[in-house]
Design an enzyme around this catalytic site. Structure first.
Site, PDB file in Angstrom:
ATOM      1  N   ARG A 133       0.789   5.930  -1.742  1.00 50.70           N
ATOM      2  CA  ARG A 133       0.526   7.234  -1.127  1.00 50.70           C
ATOM      3  C   ARG A 133       0.617   7.117   0.402  1.00 50.70           C
ATOM      4  NH1 ARG A 133      -6.103   7.384  -1.560  1.00 50.70           N
ATOM      5  NH2 ARG A 133      -6.414   6.181   0.323  1.00 50.70           N
ATOM      6  N   GLY A 139       0.824  -1.220   0.000  1.00 49.86           N
ATOM      7  CA  GLY A 139       0.000   0.000   0.000  1.00 49.86           C
ATOM      8  C   GLY A 139       0.847   1.254   0.000  1.00 49.86           C
ATOM      9  N   ASN A 176       1.866  -2.410   5.413  1.00 50.03           N
ATOM     10  CA  ASN A 176       1.287  -1.075   5.611  1.00 50.03           C
ATOM     11  C   ASN A 176      -0.135  -0.939   5.060  1.00 50.03           C
ATOM     12  OD1 ASN A 176       1.493   2.098   5.788  1.00 50.03           O
ATOM     13  ND2 ASN A 176       0.977   1.618   3.659  1.00 50.03           N
ATOM     14  N   ASP A 178      -3.578  -7.264  -4.794  1.00 45.75           N
ATOM     15  CA  ASP A 178      -4.500  -7.055  -3.680  1.00 45.75           C
ATOM     16  C   ASP A 178      -3.959  -7.908  -2.534  1.00 45.75           C
ATOM     17  OD1 ASP A 178      -6.501  -7.214  -1.808  1.00 45.75           O
ATOM     18  OD2 ASP A 178      -8.098  -7.688  -3.233  1.00 45.75           O
ATOM     19  N   TYR A 236     -12.063  -2.024  12.201  1.00 47.39           N
ATOM     20  CA  TYR A 236     -10.682  -1.537  12.101  1.00 47.39           C
ATOM     21  C   TYR A 236      -9.897  -1.858  13.368  1.00 47.39           C
ATOM     22  CZ  TYR A 236      -6.934   1.885  11.202  1.00 47.39           C
ATOM     23  OH  TYR A 236      -5.719   2.492  10.992  1.00 47.39           O
ATOM     24  N   ALA A 260     -10.455  -4.169  15.548  1.00 45.19           N
ATOM     25  CA  ALA A 260     -10.246  -5.632  15.626  1.00 45.19           C
ATOM     26  C   ALA A 260      -9.037  -6.026  14.780  1.00 45.19           C
ATOM     27  CB  ALA A 260     -11.492  -6.369  15.139  1.00 45.19           C
TER      28      ALA A 260
HETATM   29  P1  NAP Z   1      -3.942   5.571   2.901  1.00 37.65           P
HETATM   30  O1  NAP Z   1      -3.464   6.946   2.631  1.00 37.65           O
HETATM   31  O2  NAP Z   1      -5.374   5.227   2.662  1.00 37.65           O
HETATM   32  O3  NAP Z   1      -3.001   4.550   2.120  1.00 37.65           O
HETATM   33  C1  NAP Z   1      -3.219   3.170   2.163  1.00 37.65           C
HETATM   34  C2  NAP Z   1      -2.764   2.583   0.857  1.00 37.65           C
HETATM   35  O4  NAP Z   1      -3.056   1.169   0.876  1.00 37.65           O
HETATM   36  C3  NAP Z   1      -3.518   3.183  -0.339  1.00 37.65           C
HETATM   37  O5  NAP Z   1      -2.613   3.482  -1.374  1.00 37.65           O
HETATM   38  C4  NAP Z   1      -4.471   2.062  -0.704  1.00 37.65           C
HETATM   39  O6  NAP Z   1      -4.863   2.042  -2.072  1.00 37.65           O
HETATM   40  C5  NAP Z   1      -3.644   0.829  -0.369  1.00 37.65           C
HETATM   41  N1  NAP Z   1      -4.487  -0.355  -0.294  1.00 37.65           N
HETATM   42  C6  NAP Z   1      -5.767  -0.437   0.158  1.00 37.65           C
HETATM   43  N2  NAP Z   1      -6.212  -1.686   0.027  1.00 37.65           N
HETATM   44  C7  NAP Z   1      -5.219  -2.416  -0.537  1.00 37.65           C
HETATM   45  C8  NAP Z   1      -5.095  -3.773  -0.919  1.00 37.65           C
HETATM   46  N3  NAP Z   1      -6.097  -4.640  -0.750  1.00 37.65           N
HETATM   47  N4  NAP Z   1      -3.939  -4.191  -1.481  1.00 37.65           N
HETATM   48  C9  NAP Z   1      -2.924  -3.318  -1.675  1.00 37.65           C
HETATM   49  N5  NAP Z   1      -2.970  -2.025  -1.316  1.00 37.65           N
HETATM   50  C10 NAP Z   1      -4.111  -1.571  -0.752  1.00 37.65           C
HETATM   51  O7  NAP Z   1      -3.658   5.160   4.431  1.00 37.65           O
HETATM   52  P2  NAP Z   1      -2.537   5.704   5.458  1.00 37.65           P
HETATM   53  O8  NAP Z   1      -3.182   6.720   6.326  1.00 37.65           O
HETATM   54  O9  NAP Z   1      -1.263   6.024   4.752  1.00 37.65           O
HETATM   55  O10 NAP Z   1      -2.369   4.391   6.354  1.00 37.65           O
HETATM   56  C11 NAP Z   1      -1.328   3.451   6.128  1.00 37.65           C
HETATM   57  C12 NAP Z   1      -1.391   2.409   7.253  1.00 37.65           C
HETATM   58  O11 NAP Z   1      -1.241   3.078   8.517  1.00 37.65           O
HETATM   59  C13 NAP Z   1      -2.730   1.676   7.317  1.00 37.65           C
HETATM   60  O12 NAP Z   1      -2.510   0.325   7.676  1.00 37.65           O
HETATM   61  C14 NAP Z   1      -3.464   2.392   8.422  1.00 37.65           C
HETATM   62  O13 NAP Z   1      -4.425   1.586   9.037  1.00 37.65           O
HETATM   63  C15 NAP Z   1      -2.312   2.733   9.359  1.00 37.65           C
HETATM   64  N6  NAP Z   1      -2.627   3.856  10.254  1.00 37.65           N
HETATM   65  C16 NAP Z   1      -2.870   5.117   9.752  1.00 37.65           C
HETATM   66  C17 NAP Z   1      -3.164   6.151  10.621  1.00 37.65           C
HETATM   67  C18 NAP Z   1      -3.417   7.549  10.155  1.00 37.65           C
HETATM   68  O14 NAP Z   1      -3.660   8.425  10.989  1.00 37.65           O
HETATM   69  N7  NAP Z   1      -3.372   7.829   8.872  1.00 37.65           N
HETATM   70  C19 NAP Z   1      -3.223   5.910  12.002  1.00 37.65           C
HETATM   71  C20 NAP Z   1      -2.970   4.627  12.467  1.00 37.65           C
HETATM   72  C21 NAP Z   1      -2.664   3.620  11.582  1.00 37.65           C
HETATM   73  P3  NAP Z   1      -6.206   2.829  -2.529  1.00 37.65           P
HETATM   74  O15 NAP Z   1      -5.744   4.196  -2.801  1.00 37.65           O
HETATM   75  O16 NAP Z   1      -6.678   2.116  -3.734  1.00 37.65           O
HETATM   76  O17 NAP Z   1      -7.179   2.722  -1.386  1.00 37.65           O
END
Ligand code: NAP
Length: 244
Positions: free
Chosen positions: A11, A8, A87, A60, A152, A154
């Site tokens: 971005r 992932g 990630n 995926d 989430y 969980a």
């Molecule tokens: P994000 O901006 O939504 O980026 C997540 C990336 O994962 C996106 O590029 C998304 O693609 C991709 N993705 C989604 N489903 C996928 C799949 N089935 N296979 C491959 N790639 C996939 O999220 P983020 O905020 O950077 O978060 C990154 C990680 O940190 C996540 O695990 C999130 O739960 C964790 N996290 C984030 C925060 C926060 O405050 N942002 C806090 C705690 C934990 P699409 O663009 O197609 O959706």
């Protein structure tokens, strides 16, 4: 040259981790769910400009066989897999009474099963190498729970258990596995929160600001570095003091 695969990573936090690990000298295998995630996106150019190799692997990560294929391709292209950052993640928030079974299953599949899929396949490569670093993205929601995030929280709590199990199972092969638990980081994922929720969250953060993606990437870089060679099975919260 050592190789890192970051799921992932088109971005958000994943892209920042990829860039930071490239700065650290790793060749980078980027992953996301569709080619279109990399449209109008300069992450590959930024990584290549640092003088390391970079490839895009579309899969995926909730699909077991797709992960097996991706790991096989990365191993063939780069010859080793030294760091795996699990990630990729999604949210489908809603209060329990209104959360559909479909949205529960989807989040568990993308956030949690993906960690099983990738750790199993990349872990097998690392076991043969007798070295490797696995870093999983959990969340404060997995540690403390969060209203509206039954699915989430969980998945993110499960990742903590999986991190400790991986550390115990693979430790004898020189592989460490740790998790980071970010708080509220400015990304497209948190941009979806309502203004009311954002203000409420800010009032609870000791540092009185949201985190930046680079602040997550820095801790991941440490966990991948030789300085963290004796750190395994740990969860590092990166939340600006959200919970004390
Ligand atoms: P994000 O901006 O939504 O980026 C997540 C990336 O994962 C996106 O590029 C998304 O693609 C991709 N993705 C989604 N489903 C996928 C799949 N089935 N296979 C491959 N790639 C996939 O999220 P983020 O905020 O950077 O978060 C990154 C990680 O940190 C996540 O695990 C999130 O739960 C964790 N996290 C984030 C925060 C926060 O405050 N942002 C806090 C705690 C934990 P699409 O663009 O197609 O959706």
């Amino acid at each position: 040259m050592a190789t890192a695969i970051i799921t992932g990573s088109a971005r958000g936090i994943g892209a920042a981790i990829a860039l930071r690990l490239a700065k650290d000298g790793y060749d980078i295998a980027l992953n996301d769910i569709a080619e279109s995630c990399f449209d109008n996106n300069d992450i590959t150019d930024k990584i290549k400009a640092l003088g390391v190799k970079c490839g895009i692997y579309i899969a995926d990560v909730s699909n077991h066989d797709a992960c097996a294929d991706m790991v096989k391709k990365v191993k063939a292209d780069f010859s080793s897999i030294d760091v795996l950052v699990n990630n990729a993640g999604i949210t489908r928030d809603g209060l329990l009474a209104r959360m559909s079974e479909e949205n529960f299953d989807l989040v568990i599949s993308v956030n949690q099963k993906s960690v099983f899929n990738m750790t199993k396949h990349a872990g097998a490569v690392m076991m043969k190498q007798r070295s490797g670093r696995i870093i999983n993205l959990s969340s404060v929601a997995g540690v403390y729970g969060n209203a509206g995030q039954m699915n989430y929280s969980a998945s993110k709590a499960a990742i903590i258990g999986m991190t400790k199990t991986t550390a115990k199972e693979l430790g004898s092969r020189g592989i460490t596995c740790n998790a980071v638990a970010p708080g509220f980081i400015e990304t497209p994922m948190t941009a979806q929160l309502s203004d009311e929720m954002k203000t409420a969250i800010l009032s609870q953060i000791a540092l009185k600001r949201y985190g930046q993606v680079e602040e997550i990437a820095g801790v991941v870089s440490f966990l991948a570095s030789p300085d963290a060679s004796y750190v395994t099975g740990q969860v590092i919260e990166i939340s600006g003091g959200l919970s004390m």
